[in-house]
Each structure stands twice: as C-alpha cells, then as structure tokens.
Scaffold this active site. Structure first.
Site, PDB file in Angstrom:
ATOM      1  N   ARG A   1     118.355 104.627  29.232  1.00  0.00           N
ATOM      2  CA  ARG A   1     117.854 104.570  30.611  1.00  0.00           C
ATOM      3  C   ARG A   1     118.947 104.076  31.556  1.00  0.00           C
ATOM      4  O   ARG A   1     119.056 104.526  32.700  1.00  0.00           O
ATOM      5  CB  ARG A   1     116.618 103.664  30.682  1.00  0.00           C
TER       6      ARG A   1
ATOM      7  N   CYS B   1     112.475 111.812  18.705  1.00  0.00           N
ATOM      8  CA  CYS B   1     112.334 110.576  17.915  1.00  0.00           C
ATOM      9  C   CYS B   1     111.647 110.890  16.587  1.00  0.00           C
ATOM     10  O   CYS B   1     111.070 110.017  15.953  1.00  0.00           O
ATOM     11  CB  CYS B   1     111.590 109.502  18.691  1.00  0.00           C
TER      12      CYS B   1
ATOM     13  N   ASP C   1     103.144 112.506  32.743  1.00  0.00           N
ATOM     14  CA  ASP C   1     102.633 112.018  31.456  1.00  0.00           C
ATOM     15  C   ASP C   1     101.154 112.389  31.394  1.00  0.00           C
ATOM     16  O   ASP C   1     100.484 112.485  32.420  1.00  0.00           O
ATOM     17  CB  ASP C   1     102.800 110.500  31.326  1.00  0.00           C
ATOM     18  N   SER C   2     100.658 112.596  30.181  1.00  0.00           N
ATOM     19  CA  SER C   2      99.248 112.966  30.045  1.00  0.00           C
ATOM     20  C   SER C   2      98.329 111.746  29.964  1.00  0.00           C
ATOM     21  O   SER C   2      97.117 111.880  29.989  1.00  0.00           O
ATOM     22  CB  SER C   2      99.048 113.842  28.797  1.00  0.00           C
TER      23      SER C   2
ATOM     24  N   PHE D   1     107.237 113.088  30.073  1.00  0.00           N
ATOM     25  CA  PHE D   1     106.764 112.104  29.088  1.00  0.00           C
ATOM     26  C   PHE D   1     107.221 110.711  29.550  1.00  0.00           C
ATOM     27  O   PHE D   1     107.907 109.995  28.833  1.00  0.00           O
ATOM     28  CB  PHE D   1     107.316 112.400  27.686  1.00  0.00           C
TER      29      PHE D   1
ATOM     30  N   ASP E   1     111.564 113.158  27.002  1.00  0.00           N
ATOM     31  CA  ASP E   1     111.487 112.111  25.964  1.00  0.00           C
ATOM     32  C   ASP E   1     110.105 112.180  25.305  1.00  0.00           C
ATOM     33  O   ASP E   1     109.281 111.273  25.482  1.00  0.00           O
ATOM     34  CB  ASP E   1     111.739 110.732  26.587  1.00  0.00           C
TER      35      ASP E   1
HETATM   36  N1  SAH Z   1     110.257 107.810  28.138  1.00  0.00           N
HETATM   37  C1  SAH Z   1     109.303 106.748  27.882  1.00  0.00           C
HETATM   38  C2  SAH Z   1     108.660 106.849  26.510  1.00  0.00           C
HETATM   39  C3  SAH Z   1     107.956 108.153  26.232  1.00  0.00           C
HETATM   40  S1  SAH Z   1     106.810 108.057  24.937  1.00  0.00           S
HETATM   41  C4  SAH Z   1     109.992 105.406  28.105  1.00  0.00           C
HETATM   42  O1  SAH Z   1     111.227 105.363  28.259  1.00  0.00           O
HETATM   43  O2  SAH Z   1     109.296 104.383  28.126  1.00  0.00           O
HETATM   44  C5  SAH Z   1     106.025 109.588  25.009  1.00  0.00           C
HETATM   45  C6  SAH Z   1     105.002 109.750  26.112  1.00  0.00           C
HETATM   46  O3  SAH Z   1     104.558 111.105  26.075  1.00  0.00           O
HETATM   47  C7  SAH Z   1     103.740 108.921  26.002  1.00  0.00           C
HETATM   48  O4  SAH Z   1     103.596 108.162  27.187  1.00  0.00           O
HETATM   49  C8  SAH Z   1     102.578 109.932  25.903  1.00  0.00           C
HETATM   50  O5  SAH Z   1     101.446 109.538  26.668  1.00  0.00           O
HETATM   51  C9  SAH Z   1     103.192 111.156  26.486  1.00  0.00           C
HETATM   52  N2  SAH Z   1     102.687 112.460  26.024  1.00  0.00           N
HETATM   53  C10 SAH Z   1     102.452 112.852  24.758  1.00  0.00           C
HETATM   54  N3  SAH Z   1     102.148 114.168  24.711  1.00  0.00           N
HETATM   55  C11 SAH Z   1     102.194 114.613  25.996  1.00  0.00           C
HETATM   56  C12 SAH Z   1     102.006 115.892  26.603  1.00  0.00           C
HETATM   57  N4  SAH Z   1     101.720 116.968  25.885  1.00  0.00           N
HETATM   58  N5  SAH Z   1     102.147 115.983  27.946  1.00  0.00           N
HETATM   59  C13 SAH Z   1     102.451 114.897  28.688  1.00  0.00           C
HETATM   60  N6  SAH Z   1     102.678 113.670  28.156  1.00  0.00           N
HETATM   61  C14 SAH Z   1     102.536 113.534  26.834  1.00  0.00           C
END
Ligand code: SAH
Length: 397
Positions: free
Chosen positions: A212, A341, A250-251, A228, A301
C-alpha cells in the site's frame, strides 16, 4: 511414554531439509497412543530420531514438526522461547522496530505451525489452525503476554482451514476483555480501523502494508480504481499519495462502512476524491468498460480464489478474467497492481496468467515491480508454502 511416529523409508529427507509437514503418505505407523495435538517423536524407518511433532490424525498433514531437535521438550518453556524469538526477529528489523500493528508470529515460518498472532496496538489477535496449536492455546497466550506486554489477547480461530484438522471454530477473549470496538492503528501516518472481533482474518490485512505504501508512491496525479477494497486501506494510501480520484469496489457492506469511517478518521484527505461502490467486481469491471471509464492505476487484490493447488485451474480463470478486464480499463502508460493470495497459485503461474490476460486484452505490458507480503510475514527458506501472497505492477503501453 511419548508415542513414536515412524516414517516410510526415504521420507526422512524432507524433515532433514527442515520441512515441517508430514503427509499421510509419509507415515508408516504410529507406535504407542496419541490424541489429536499430542506431541510425538518422529523417527525414520531405521529408528533415527528426527525431532518432535504434533499429531493430527484427522488431517492429510498427519503431523507438524515443533522441533528438529529430538531432545527438545515441547512444554510451556518451549512456547515462551519460540514466541520470544518471533517477536525479537521483528524488533531486529529497522523497518519493524517499535511497530504496533504487525504480524508477530507467522506460523510454520516462525517455527510455530498453525499459530498466527497479529498485534494491533495493545491487543494481540491469536489464530490457531492446527491440532497441535490448539493444545497449547494457554501456553501460547501466556508467552505472547510476556513477550509483548499486551494485556489483551483475543482469539479468532474461525478460519475454515480448522475443519481440515477436525477443529470447531472458536473466537473470544483469552486474556483481558474483548475490545469494545475496532482498534485504530497507524499505517505510515494514516489512521485505520482493525476490527478484531468481526473483521476479516484477524481484523485487517497487515500483509499488504508495504504494497500500500508502494501504491501511495505511484499514485500522484492518477485516477485510481481499487477493486476488492475491504476497509479502503489502499484507497486511503493512494489519496495520501496525491491520486486525483479513487473509485473503490467491494461486495461487503460492512467493509465499505469501515472504509467510510476510515476516510473520516483521516480528515486531511479530501473526501470528495473518494467514492465507494458495493458491487461484484467481475460485473463492475464490465460496467465500467461499457461506460467508457478509464484509469491510470488499477488495483486488484481479490480474496483467495484457490486455497489449494487442486483448485488452481478454476482460480486461474477468475484471475485471468479480472486482470484482462482491469488492463482494458487502463489509459496508455497506466499501471496495473495485481495480487494473488492463493497458496495454490505460485508466483510463476500468476505471472503467466497475467501475461495471458494482457495478450487477450491486446495490451503491451511490462513488469516493473514483483511483490510479496511485508517482512513481518517472513517465509522460512525450507517452507515455500509460506509464500502465499504474490503481486506484480505492470505498466502498459
Ligand atoms: N485490499 C484489501 C484487502 C482485500 S480482501 C486491503 O488492503 O485491506 C478481499 C476483499 O474482496 C474482501 O473485502 C471481500 O469482501 C471482497 N470480495 C470478495 N469477493 C468479491 C467480489 N466478487 N466482488 C467484490 N468484492 C469481493
């Protein structure tokens, strides 16, 4: 009497190379009795002592090595030593010294299979994911208090991998009270919430901290799409780095609420430059494309699409899809910052997937940065499985 786990002929090799896992196929027999989590002596088929391990009869990983020294006792003092070493290892790195939001124990890579401990201020969050770790909960909790001085240890052993070990999910305070709300941490001068009780993992994605910071350093003058976004940590970092605008997707509704609160915690960032969208990223990327939107930095991510290599091919399609869509949204000279990941997708496979996505998107791209988790998530040389997070920055045009 400690039970003896006798290996199949030749299977001592990986233990001698200090790999901590003994799969079912390597185990010839258990002589003596052991309950899940009990410590067993590991010996070769010729009776050569190899070390001590935690017995886990319900898992394909039948035993995890605590020690490669056959004479080392596995007791409270052992956990005190291992936990203190893990904490000291981080203190010895100038970039982590004095940090109050960091991973203190990274499981196998810190010699403590199935044990993860993250520190958020004065709260340590403990996650136990193996039968052996489960057995030593109290010893590990006491050792963490001693090594950090933290008065609060909270357990978040609700990860799905516990089911593979025959363990039930378990969360709650181990020492002190449960925190009343999210803990506010500092990340490179930003104030961010870690929701220890209800957030993902142990409350926050510490592993992406340095990535980040990199995103922040790349963001000046760019229009950013953060996919995400969880609680918006990448979004706030790119705003701090001078992004002209950031759209975050994000979902999860609670994640987006946390993201809005995080933005409010940092009033120096101009809130008008940030917008949050509750949507499925796969659909949202297509909609942004039909709407003719363009960005200068796209961050992807996603969650773990392939927890194991058995799921790698389905996951590969999902990674390819989002990377292809992300690349198509970039202006010439734009940057794609993309991660996986998934333990089941290695760095080289991930690079190939992104390369395939670029071909199909019809863009010419080159890798400018190869990324991994921050140094508080070290990977033991003998344990490549510990290297779950990999990322690339690709510059197009
Ligand atoms: N980049 C973030 C961590 C991401 S974790 C950070 O630095 O803190 C992955 C995220 O993806 C989660 O918040 C989850 O809610 C979201 N997610 C999972 N599947 C998804 C989808 N199909 N569409 C949108 N968001 C999604």
């Amino acid at each position: 009497m400690t039970a003896q786990l006798v290996l199949e002929p030749g299977r001592e090799r990986s233990v001698m190379h200090r790999h901590p896992w003994l799969f079912a196929g390597s185990v010839a027999r258990l002589s003596g009795r052991a309950r899940p989590g009990d410590t067993v002596q590991v010996v070769s088929d010729r009776g050569q002592p190899l070390g001590r391990a935690a017995w886990s009869p319900h898992s394909q990983i039948r035993a995890r090595m605590w020690s490669f020294d056959a004479d080392e006792s596995i007791d409270d003092a052992f956990f005190k030593r291992r936990v203190a070493q893990a904490v000291a290892r981080r203190e010895a790195l100038p970039g982590l010294r004095g940090a109050r939001a960091l991973r203190l124990i990274h499981a196998e890579s810190d010699g403590l299979p199935g044990v993860v401990a993250d520190r958020y201020g004065d709260t340590v969050v403990l996650q136990l994911t193996s039968a052996g770790a489960e057995k030593w909960r109290e010893a590990i909790t006491g050792a963490l208090r001693l090594a950090t001085g933290c008065a609060r240890v909270y357990e978040r052993s609700d990860s799905e991998v516990r089911t593979l070990e025959g363990l039930e999910p378990r969360s709650g305070p181990l020492l002190g009270e449960a925190p009343e709300g999210p803990v506010v941490i500092d990340e490179h001068g930003l104030r961010l919430e870690a929701d220890v009780v209800a957030g993902h993992k142990t409350g926050f994605y510490l592993d992406q901290r340095d990535n980040r910071w990199l995103a922040r350093s790349l963001a000046a003058g760019r229009r950013v799409l953060n996919c995400f976004c969880y609680s918006g940590a990448f979004s706030l970092n790119v705003l701090a780095g001078g992004a002209t605008e950031v759209i975050s997707i994000d979902s999860s509704a609670p994640a987006l609420e946390a993201a809005r609160r995080n933005l409010a915690l940092n009033p120096e960032l101009t809130a008008g430059r940030a917008s949050w969208r509750g949507a499925d990223v796969f659909e949202a990327l297509r909609q942004l494309r039909s709407a003719g939107e363009r960005f200068d930095l796209v961050i992807l991510d996603p969650p773990k699409f392939a927890p194991s290599s058995a799921m790698a091919s389905r996951a590969a399609r999902a990674y390819k899809d989002i990377n292809l869509l992300g690349l198509r949204l970039l202006n010439p000279g734009g940057l794609l910052m993309t991660y996986s990941c998934s333990g089941g997708v290695g760095a080289e496979l991930f690079r190939k997937i992104v390369a395939g996505a670029a071909v199909d998107a019809g863009v010419d791209a080159r890798v400018t940065h190869r990324l991994a988790a921050a140094p508080d998530h070290p990977v033991a040389l003998a344990f490549p499985e510990g290297e779950y997070l990999k990322g690339l920055v690709c510059q197009v045009g």
